[in-house]
Design an enzyme around this catalytic site. Structure first.
Site, PDB file in Angstrom:
ATOM      1  N   GLY A 495       0.790  -1.207   0.000  1.00 56.59           N
ATOM      2  CA  GLY A 495       0.000   0.000   0.000  1.00 56.59           C
ATOM      3  C   GLY A 495       0.826   1.262   0.000  1.00 56.59           C
ATOM      4  N   LYS A 659       3.597  12.832  -3.728  1.00 54.71           N
ATOM      5  CA  LYS A 659       2.227  12.500  -3.319  1.00 54.71           C
ATOM      6  C   LYS A 659       2.213  11.283  -2.413  1.00 54.71           C
ATOM      7  CE  LYS A 659      -2.342  11.833  -5.435  1.00 54.71           C
ATOM      8  NZ  LYS A 659      -3.059  11.767  -6.737  1.00 54.71           N
ATOM      9  N   GLN A 664       2.745   8.565   3.130  1.00 54.89           N
ATOM     10  CA  GLN A 664       3.516   7.708   4.032  1.00 54.89           C
ATOM     11  C   GLN A 664       3.871   8.440   5.323  1.00 54.89           C
ATOM     12  OE1 GLN A 664       3.749   4.430   3.984  1.00 54.89           O
ATOM     13  NE2 GLN A 664       5.778   4.020   3.175  1.00 54.89           N
ATOM     14  N   GLU A 730       9.161   4.287   7.946  1.00 56.52           N
ATOM     15  CA  GLU A 730       9.095   4.198   9.403  1.00 56.52           C
ATOM     16  C   GLU A 730       9.433   5.486  10.131  1.00 56.52           C
ATOM     17  OE1 GLU A 730      10.220  -0.151  10.596  1.00 56.52           O
ATOM     18  OE2 GLU A 730      11.205   0.349   8.720  1.00 56.52           O
TER      19      GLU A 730
END
Length: 767
Positions: A495, A659, A664, A730
């Protein structure tokens, strides 16, 4: 400190190692990278044309459900399965008594094929190692029948001594031999003495709770055996590792295991190999039928690990000017003896700030519980909470602005390894973020801003996550006579837009329009890929594609021959543009890919290469950085906390797609807001059982919890990373917990050092 002019030694593979976009001749003059391209699989997903792991159709499908243990440690003395076997639609009840003989999964990352979270046998004996361990798997004609039959399983146990209290376990901690490849302790000078002699100091303890994975897609698999061949449709971020591990477990050749995972509804470290896939494969083998297994939300809590509890000491000793004489970050995490995920919360303190002495390290305390595992920014997410809150407390004692304190302890090189930074613009990220956020309006005195019942405060913290690139990944490039390129590798898109970013990368690298490129992934039969974890995948894929591209271009030059405008040129003489190859300086010497193939009488060209060893990490200290800014409103009446505004300013190298990267980063920040305010796994230390095993009781942020979030980038390529890009999956969550906690203090004057920040912890400061 910037290191833009530094380069790595040549690797010896395919002539040279290509570093960042700004210096790479096969990428310059092409604008595909950085564009805000929408995800290429998006339309298929919203139209329902994609198949996730639990959606692959097979004739004669059977459906699985699992019954779980209710004790933390013991032996099964009686297992009554009669009622379940007699229930409508039941095909099979599998327990340790009739399960196929299987090898135990390898300890996480302990062997080339280790993909499991534990080295315990899976349903091979009567032993129970955690509360929630599977004791039976039921197959039935429908999911409802399987679920009902599972509720009829009855077990009695002989209880064995179990350690389920963290306070008890940490009385006998153990030191790991290594901490995910790093030394468990780093000591430079005598930090304890330096702390004692410091002019200004803080010495504090911070605690973080357990967290559980709750990806939107439940853990699932569809499996079928064709004689000795095992076919698995999985929700995985470990394709190749899962393939090898299943081959080991069932004693078959790896070529007889085929795993695909084209679409995954969120991973975050949890979509690995767990008991449910192994049990589904075993049950399919016994029943000789396809099996679909999808864990319930409770089932995810019972058998899929999450983040473990931590207790952290941060002690900082400073001189009056703010420079650090001592930086101490130590503590303990809970773990089990049968897994190896130590929640490395001390890693940020090793690399972020300059100090004259250091004492950094952690121990683990073994408990009888579900094996914990990687969860978005394992270690760094909770480690930055402690470190960055302690810095905020030190800044207050020094009478310094928290950003000014960080400016004064900004290192020139890695503080504990001495390596040069490959690229570091943390202070620039702070400066840009502070200006945009309006940090200069912050009141240094807590509890000064108020609107009605709402106390308003702001806080900041540093975000950081290391750069990694795994070796061993390979990529295959296939060029057709029509000028279309397909790049293939066994990697994952959970995703985050892997396929889209790599289509942009390949298009830029080969000088092609985006619609002339296809990225093929999610299948273990493709060239060997790497895991999607540790923010490593993009750079690892990039390295493999760069290597394959060099082979590809060299082969094209050979095919072009002496009749081509490219005759006599070498790899270093050419660049890719406009669907072909050109001399770097003489643009008249150009030939299209299609022309080269046509003159050579070829319908296609296929090249494959493995990415070079990640030697850049040996030479440089490589990390992504960020400055997190948070505004909160806290009710003076109830202690309710609302995050009202958030800004993240990041230094993560070249941004490949603005984008998708913005999405994220926002996702990481939202998860960090949950870490700060709502998420906590309630672990009953009397029984070792998770008692809030549902989304009704385990609270993740929902739409009303999420404020306006603004994202800024330095967008400066790292000269040592493929494409100039470092991982971003992360870092977004790191620093968020501290930014929220520091903002809460600024609003209320109450320091909360024990996550999550719930209203009861703030009531002491309410009017």
């Amino acid at each position: 400190m910037s290191a833009d002019t530094q380069t790595l030694p040549e690797t010896g593979r395919q002539g040279r190692w290509q570093p960042a976009v700004t210096t790479d001749p096969l990428l310059r003059k092409h604008g595909s990278l950085g564009q805000s391209v929408s995800r290429i699989e998006g339309p298929m997903k919203v139209q329902g044309k994609t198949h996730f792991a639990a959606e692959f159709p097979y004739d004669n499908m059977s459906y699985a459900a699992i019954a779980f243990s209710t004790v933390a440690r013991g032996r099964i003395t009686e297992l009554n399965v009669g009622a379940a076997e007699a229930a409508p639609g039941v095909i099979l009840v599998m327990t340790y008594k009739n399960a196929p003989r299987m090898r135990a999964p390898s300890l996480m990352m302990s062997s080339p094929t280790a993909a499991g979270a534990s080295n315990l046998p899976v349903m091979q004996n009567d032993e129970i190692h955690w509360n929630g361990q599977p004791i039976a798997l039921i197959l039935a004609e429908t999911q409802e029948q399987a679920d009902y039959a599972a509720s009829l399983i009855e077990a009695t146990y002989e209880l064995l001594p179990a350690v389920t209290s963290f306070d008890e376990a940490k009385k006998t901690p153990r030191q790991l031999e290594n901490l995910l490849g790093q030394p468990p302790y780093v000591e430079i000078g005598d930090a304890e003495t330096a702390l004692a002699n410091s002019e200004v100091k803080v010495d504090l303890v911070y605690r973080t709770p357990r967290h559980n994975h709750n990806a939107i897609e439940l853990h699932a698999a569809t499996v079928v055996w064709n004689d000795s061949e095992l076919r698995v449709h999985d929700a995985s971020q470990l394709l190749d590792l899962t393939t090898g591990q299943l081959a080991d477990i069932f004693g078959i050749d790896v070529s007889n295991v085929h795993v695909t995972s084209p679409y995954v509804g969120g991973g975050f470290g949890g979509k690995c190999l767990w008991d449910h896939q192994i049990l589904a494969c075993a049950a399919s083998k016994l029943a000789k039928r396809p099996v679909r297994i999808m864990l319930s939300r409770e089932g995810v809590f019972r058998i899929v690990g999450g983040r473990t509890v931590t207790e952290q000491r941060v002690a900082l000793g400073a001189r009056a000017d703010g420079t650090l004489d001592a930086l101490i970050h130590t503590g303990t995490t809970a773990m089990t003896s049968h897994n190896s995920c130590p929640e490395q919360f001390t890693f940020p303190a090793r690399h972020l700030y300059a100090a004259r002495t250091f004492r950094i390290g952690q121990n683990v305390a073994d408990m009888d519980m579900l094996a914990n595992t990687f969860m978005r920014a394992p270690g760094e997410s909770v480690g930055t909470f402690a470190l960055e809150c302690a810095l905020d407390e030190l800044a207050e004692k020094l009478g310094l602005d928290p950003i000014e304190l960080r400016r004064r302890i900004e290192p020139e090189k890695d503080p504990t390894t001495g390596k040069p930074f490959s690229s570091r613009y943390l202070i620039e990220a702070y400066d840009r973020g502070a200006e945009k956020f309006g940090w200069d309006k912050r009141s240094r005195t807590p509890r000064q801003r108020r609107e009605g019942e709402w106390l308003i405060g702001v806080g900041c913290a540093t975000a950081t996550y290391p750069y990694h690139r795994f070796p061993g990944g390979a990529a295959r490039i296939r060029l057709t006579a029509e000028g279309h390129v397909t790049v293939s590798t066994a990697v994952h898109d959970m995703g985050m837009g892997t396929a889209t970013a790599q289509v942009q990368h390949v298009a830029a690298r080969l000088g092609l329009p985006l619609d002339h490129v296809t990225f093929e992934y999610g299948d273990s039969r493709l060239p060997k890929g790497v895991i999607a974890g540790g923010s490593t995948q993009t750079a690892s894929i990039g390295g493999a594609i760069i290597a394959a591209t060099e082979v590809f271009v060299e082969e094209l030059i050979k095919l072009a021959g002496n009749d081509s405008p490219l005759a006599g040129l070498s790899l270093s003489d050419v660049e890719t543009r406009d669907g072909g190859l050109s001399h770097i300086t003489d643009i008249s010497r150009f030939e299209s890919y299609q022309s080269i193939l046509r003159r050579a009488g070829r319908e296609e060209l296929i090249c494959e290469a493995e990415g070079p060893a990640p030697t850049e990490m040996e030479a440089f200290s490589m990390h992504s950085y960020g400055a997190q800014f948070c505004e909160v409103r806290v009710s003076a009446l109830t202690g309710e906390t609302r995050v009202s505004r958030f800004l993240g300013s990041f230094d993560a190298g070249q941004i490949l797609n603005h984008k998708m990267a913005t999405s994220q980063f926002k996702g990481g920040i939202i998860m960090g807001i949950g870490l700060a305010l709502t998420e906590e796994t309630n672990f009953d230390e009397r029984t070792g059982r998770i008692i809030n095993a549902s989304l009704a009781d385990y609270h993740v942020p929902v739409q009303m919890d999420v404020p306006s979030i603004e994202i800024l980038y330095t967008d400066k390529p790292d000269p040592q990373a493929p494409m100039g890009a470092r991982g971003i999956g992360e870092i977004g969550i790191t620093g968020v917990g501290a930014a929220v906690a520091n903002a809460v203090y600024n609003a209320t004057g109450v320091r909360v050092r024990d996550l999550p920040i719930t209203l009861d912890k703030l009531m002491m400061g309410a009017d």
